[in-house]
Design a protein around this motif. Sequence first.
Motif, mmCIF file in Angstrom:
data_model
loop_
_atom_site.group_PDB
_atom_site.id
_atom_site.type_symbol
_atom_site.label_atom_id
_atom_site.label_comp_id
_atom_site.label_asym_id
_atom_site.label_seq_id
_atom_site.Cartn_x
_atom_site.Cartn_y
_atom_site.Cartn_z
ATOM 1 N N LEU A 38 38.406 71.677 36.828
ATOM 2 C CA LEU A 38 37.213 71.281 37.724
ATOM 3 C C LEU A 38 37.235 72.247 39.029
ATOM 4 O O LEU A 38 36.213 72.693 39.444
ATOM 5 C CB LEU A 38 37.833 69.763 38.240
ATOM 6 C CG LEU A 38 37.342 68.681 37.175
ATOM 7 C CD1 LEU A 38 37.714 67.322 37.916
ATOM 8 C CD2 LEU A 38 36.135 68.867 36.629
ATOM 9 N N PRO A 39 38.241 73.098 39.149
ATOM 10 C CA PRO A 39 38.105 73.903 40.402
ATOM 11 C C PRO A 39 37.422 75.020 40.328
ATOM 12 O O PRO A 39 36.525 75.692 41.040
ATOM 13 C CB PRO A 39 39.648 74.419 40.927
ATOM 14 C CG PRO A 39 40.418 73.122 40.377
ATOM 15 C CD PRO A 39 39.589 72.669 39.144
ATOM 16 N N THR A 40 37.224 75.332 38.791
ATOM 17 C CA THR A 40 36.798 76.521 38.443
ATOM 18 C C THR A 40 35.140 76.446 38.384
ATOM 19 O O THR A 40 34.403 77.067 39.018
ATOM 20 C CB THR A 40 37.054 76.751 36.948
ATOM 21 O OG1 THR A 40 38.430 77.137 36.823
ATOM 22 C CG2 THR A 40 36.042 78.460 36.498
ATOM 23 N N THR A 85 32.084 77.968 41.160
ATOM 24 C CA THR A 85 30.925 78.461 40.480
ATOM 25 C C THR A 85 29.798 77.739 41.457
ATOM 26 O O THR A 85 28.667 78.384 41.713
ATOM 27 C CB THR A 85 30.628 78.250 39.185
ATOM 28 O OG1 THR A 85 31.758 78.829 38.473
ATOM 29 C CG2 THR A 85 29.186 78.735 38.663
ATOM 30 N N LEU A 86 29.861 76.335 41.658
ATOM 31 C CA LEU A 86 28.728 75.579 42.402
ATOM 32 C C LEU A 86 28.903 76.380 43.762
ATOM 33 O O LEU A 86 27.597 76.384 44.479
ATOM 34 C CB LEU A 86 29.233 74.472 42.524
ATOM 35 C CG LEU A 86 28.905 73.454 41.253
ATOM 36 C CD1 LEU A 86 29.637 72.100 41.489
ATOM 37 C CD2 LEU A 86 27.485 73.385 40.941
ATOM 38 N N ASP A 87 29.952 76.725 44.559
ATOM 39 C CA ASP A 87 30.097 77.420 45.887
ATOM 40 C C ASP A 87 29.287 78.663 45.660
ATOM 41 O O ASP A 87 28.444 79.167 46.571
ATOM 42 C CB ASP A 87 31.406 77.689 46.123
ATOM 43 C CG ASP A 87 32.146 76.414 46.681
ATOM 44 O OD1 ASP A 87 31.445 75.432 47.081
ATOM 45 O OD2 ASP A 87 33.456 76.343 46.613
ATOM 46 N N GLN A 88 29.405 79.429 44.564
ATOM 47 C CA GLN A 88 28.727 80.742 44.615
ATOM 48 C C GLN A 88 27.128 80.315 44.552
ATOM 49 O O GLN A 88 26.406 81.256 45.217
ATOM 50 C CB GLN A 88 29.290 81.480 43.223
ATOM 51 C CG GLN A 88 28.314 82.561 42.982
ATOM 52 C CD GLN A 88 28.860 82.978 41.403
ATOM 53 O OE1 GLN A 88 29.871 82.856 40.921
ATOM 54 N NE2 GLN A 88 27.926 83.972 40.777
ATOM 55 N N LYS A 148 26.692 63.303 40.984
ATOM 56 C CA LYS A 148 27.573 62.630 42.161
ATOM 57 C C LYS A 148 29.055 62.178 41.748
ATOM 58 O O LYS A 148 29.781 62.496 42.424
ATOM 59 C CB LYS A 148 26.858 61.669 42.677
ATOM 60 C CG LYS A 148 27.405 60.848 43.709
ATOM 61 C CD LYS A 148 26.389 59.478 44.209
ATOM 62 C CE LYS A 148 27.162 58.751 45.362
ATOM 63 N NZ LYS A 148 26.325 57.634 45.687
ATOM 64 N N ASP A 149 29.312 61.743 40.512
ATOM 65 C CA ASP A 149 30.777 61.296 40.183
ATOM 66 C C ASP A 149 31.453 61.953 39.499
ATOM 67 O O ASP A 149 32.454 61.521 39.184
ATOM 68 C CB ASP A 149 30.319 59.828 39.341
ATOM 69 C CG ASP A 149 29.417 60.100 38.205
ATOM 70 O OD1 ASP A 149 28.882 61.089 38.225
ATOM 71 O OD2 ASP A 149 29.378 59.056 37.170
ATOM 72 N N MET A 150 30.878 63.170 39.269
ATOM 73 C CA MET A 150 31.638 64.314 38.356
ATOM 74 C C MET A 150 32.335 65.455 39.116
ATOM 75 O O MET A 150 33.128 66.050 38.790
ATOM 76 C CB MET A 150 30.980 64.562 37.180
ATOM 77 C CG MET A 150 30.897 63.397 36.122
ATOM 78 S SD MET A 150 29.955 64.013 34.709
ATOM 79 C CE MET A 150 29.549 62.506 33.828
ATOM 80 N N GLY A 151 31.407 65.933 39.974
ATOM 81 C CA GLY A 151 31.542 67.323 40.576
ATOM 82 C C GLY A 151 31.247 68.375 39.779
ATOM 83 O O GLY A 151 31.169 69.638 40.033
#
Length: 275
Positions: free
Chosen positions: A77-79, A83-86, A181-184
């Motif tokens: 999940l951190p990976t 990518t979403l941050d990018q 919303k519920d998974m990230g």
Amino acid sequence: MITRFAPSPTGPLHLGHAYSAMLAHDMARDAGGTFLLRIEDIDQTRARPEWEQKIYDDLSWLGLSWPTPVRRQSEHLPTYAATLDQLWNKGLLFPCHCTRRDIETAASAPQEGVPMGPDGMIYPGTCKYLPRSKQRPTGCALRLDMTKVAQQISYIEQEQTHSIPARFFTDAIGDVVLARKDMGTSYHLSVVIDDAAQNISHVIRGADLAEATPIHIILQKILNLPAPAYHHHHLIRDANGKRLAKRDDARAISKYRAEGASPNDIRRMVGLPEV
């Protein structure tokens, strides 16, 4: 060649899963390559350890083998978040607070019609132009702004090159959800990152997922990830022509095992050569 089978541990594997897994395994073996197993368990509300164990049991019984440990999406999940941050920092995502009913209402307005895409109704853009915060928000869905990334792209399907025009992405796909919303994260984002991380060269999967392929190809492009070749195989159907689902326990691999079937019996049922 590196192929993979990526089931979700949310129910029993059936004949359709057996066909897909064995086909991917056989193609890798015949090419002197590697077959990988991946557990797609980002939906923790439905994933169950007992179903994951049954995946291992059924596939091993079918005669398939794979390197261990397997990749489990819940461990990465951190990976996906990075990518979403990018994408957020590049201005390619926007938060969406719409419910399914909101989308249905907006999309079914008389002047709009009800356009459908790979993920259901094409998003009508309700939240698209609202102010964006500097930091990526949490607790809401995040959508890809398709108007900012649409471009003509080519991909390989069963050794033939196909081209997708830019307009297809905006008109027929729209602003897809990359984080629920519920998974990230989402299936589309996770599968693209996973395939790249595992160096998958050939994606072998059912024709029911062919509509998702353009989404994955555009994500590979904007994330600068390698694009695998694709092979969307036919679906295994019941006597009435309906494709199998996990709720169709009558065709679960475990049921055939309990009734005394052999792995080659399963191969004959789905039209693959015996081993």
